[in-house]
Design a protein around this motif. Structure first.
Motif, PDB file in Angstrom:
ATOM      1  N   GLN A  67      33.912  47.706  42.572  1.00  0.00           N
ATOM      2  CA  GLN A  67      35.202  48.142  43.117  1.00  0.00           C
ATOM      3  C   GLN A  67      36.099  46.907  43.185  1.00  0.00           C
ATOM      4  N   THR A  68      37.392  47.098  42.944  1.00  0.00           N
ATOM      5  CA  THR A  68      38.331  45.960  42.985  1.00  0.00           C
ATOM      6  C   THR A  68      38.218  45.208  44.311  1.00  0.00           C
ATOM      7  N   ALA A  69      38.149  45.937  45.402  1.00  0.00           N
ATOM      8  CA  ALA A  69      38.152  45.297  46.737  1.00  0.00           C
ATOM      9  C   ALA A  69      36.813  44.654  47.089  1.00  0.00           C
ATOM     10  N   MET A 258      47.332  44.916  48.352  1.00  0.00           N
ATOM     11  CA  MET A 258      46.669  43.752  47.739  1.00  0.00           C
ATOM     12  C   MET A 258      45.687  44.221  46.667  1.00  0.00           C
ATOM     13  N   ASN A 259      45.015  45.320  46.983  1.00  0.00           N
ATOM     14  CA  ASN A 259      44.067  45.903  46.038  1.00  0.00           C
ATOM     15  C   ASN A 259      44.781  46.351  44.750  1.00  0.00           C
ATOM     16  N   ALA A 269      36.134  40.330  42.127  1.00  0.00           N
ATOM     17  CA  ALA A 269      35.507  39.009  42.029  1.00  0.00           C
ATOM     18  C   ALA A 269      34.120  39.194  41.399  1.00  0.00           C
ATOM     19  N   SER A 270      33.553  38.134  40.894  1.00  0.00           N
ATOM     20  CA  SER A 270      32.258  38.209  40.204  1.00  0.00           C
ATOM     21  C   SER A 270      31.220  39.000  41.008  1.00  0.00           C
TER      22      SER A 270
END
Ligand code: PLP
Length: 388
Positions: A67-69, A258-259, A269-270
């Motif tokens: 997930q992006t977040a 922000m998401n 993030a990784s």
């Protein structure tokens, strides 16, 4: 004719510490041994359990988009962490994980600033804030602080105008290690309410405090959560700078924005670093305390030695791992600026430190004590030679 580069990029000042680092590398390539006290990262290895969790993640093929977040288990661990530290409850939809806290700060300014919005920035300061504010088309309004550099509400109040939207707090601070007093945070909270300000509270050094802990802004009053973006990460406290994980906690509307932005720039993030961070947050915390105690011993040793140099004024940091030293008494006609003094220190004595100019505060140098006791002792000898 069209310009090659955009105006924003032409006006961008690259990270001064990274620029200094390339000069260091140039000298090192010539075979010169440099004592590098310019970098803002712990000299310790990332603790083994954290590295092992990442290795397991790779072996189990946890190597795809998330997930992006950020993964829910990590966001849940972050809500637990912030609850423990501040007493304030966040849900996982009020948390976002990104590529280092630097990215979350960038997103926070992008999400909050419109053209011309003023952002109050206490100085000395980490130069990234000012550049990110400019990129977001905000206007930087500095609040000059005097030693010992602890922000007071009255300092901030003087600079508030109708256009002020955000006040940046960084406690403990880079480069001074100053911690904002609780009673001042209480007054800042009242200011924020009165003038309807947003607070971006960068708490990245909050686990590296010496005599007393730093108070988190949101812990002052539960309703502050509604006007605050708390920024934190694992780079400094767990010696994980290269893993690039930071996080932000804020009201859901802000996190969603922000998401959305992050989904169009870097996505998540990784995945591997997220698993490592989860281990860092839920695992045994003794590694953090051990690193902090080592920093404290080095700080005390350095201060003891530097206090013997009468033309330097050392301000004792309450947190983080930097000394911000007043070198104005060393400056003279042929070396009038701290930036030039740092160049001389690097070229003649092969010690790298960061000039105050990089923190919008000339006349000072920042010495990082995230370096071995031995190299710190040798650096003091060389600084003493140039300073006498
Ligand atoms: N905030 C402050 C005050 C810092 O000094 C730094 C790094 O030097 C950061 C944030 C960024 O850390 P990271 O992007 O590694 O989380």
């Amino acid at each position: 004719m069209n310009h090659l580069l955009s105006e924003r990029i032409i006006n961008l000042t690259p990270s001064p510490t990274l620029a200094l680092d390339s000069k260091v590398k140039e000298l090192q390539a010539k075979g010169i041994e440099i004592i590098n006290l310019a970098l803002g990262e712990p000299d310790f290895d990332t603790p083994a359990p954290i590295k092992n969790a990442a290795i397991r993640a790779i072996k189990q093929n946890f190597t795809h988009y998330t997930q992006t977040a950020g993964i829910p288990t990590l966001r849940a661990a972050i809500t637990k962490e912030i609850k423990q530290e501040t007493g304030v409850s966040y849900t996982i939809s009020e948390v976002i994980v990104g590529n280092g806290s630097k990215q979350l700060l960038y997103e926070a300014f992008q999400v909050l600033c419109d053209k011309g919005d003023e952002v109050l920035l206490p100085i000395p300061t980490w130069s990234t804030y000012a550049e990110q504010i400019k990129l977001a088309r905000g206007v930087v309004k500095t609040i000059p602080l005097a030693p010992p550099f602890q922000l007071k509400a009255s300092d901030a109040e003087k600079h508030i105008t109708k256009k002020t939207k955000i006040l940046l707090l960084n406690s403990p601070a880079n480069p001074t290690g100053a911690i904002i007093e609780k009673k001042e945070l209480e007054k800042i909270a009242m200011l924020a309410e009165k003038h309807n300000l947003w607070i971006i509270s960068d708490e990245i050094y909050n686990k590296i405090c010496y005599e007393k802990p730093a108070v988190s802004f949101v812990s002052i009053d539960k309703k502050l959560k509604e006007r605050t973006i708390v920024i934190n990460g694992v780079s400094k406290s767990f010696a994980m700078t290269g893993w690039r994980i930071g996080y932000a906690c804020a009201p859901q509307e802000i996190i969603q924005a922000m998401n959305n932005l992050q989904s169009q720039i870097t996505s998540n993030a990784s995945s591997i670093s997220q698993v490592a961070t989860l281990q860092a947050l839920i695992g045994n915390q003794s590694c953090v305390l051990k690193m902090r105690d080592t920093f404290q011993k080095r700080r005390d040793m350095l201060i003891k030695k530097l206090e013997k140099l009468p033309r330097l004024t050392v301000i004792k940091p309450q947190g983080a791992f930097y000394l911000f030293i007043d070198i104005k008494k060393l400056l003279h006609n042929s070396c009038p600026a701290s930036a030039q003094w740092c160049e001389e220190l690097l070229e003649k004595k092969h010690v790298a430190v960061v000039p105050g100019e990089a923190f919008l505060y000339p006349g000072f140098i920042r010495v990082s004590f995230a370096s071995s006791q031995k190299s710190l002792e040798e650096a003091i000898i060389r600084i003493k030679e140039l300073a006498s």
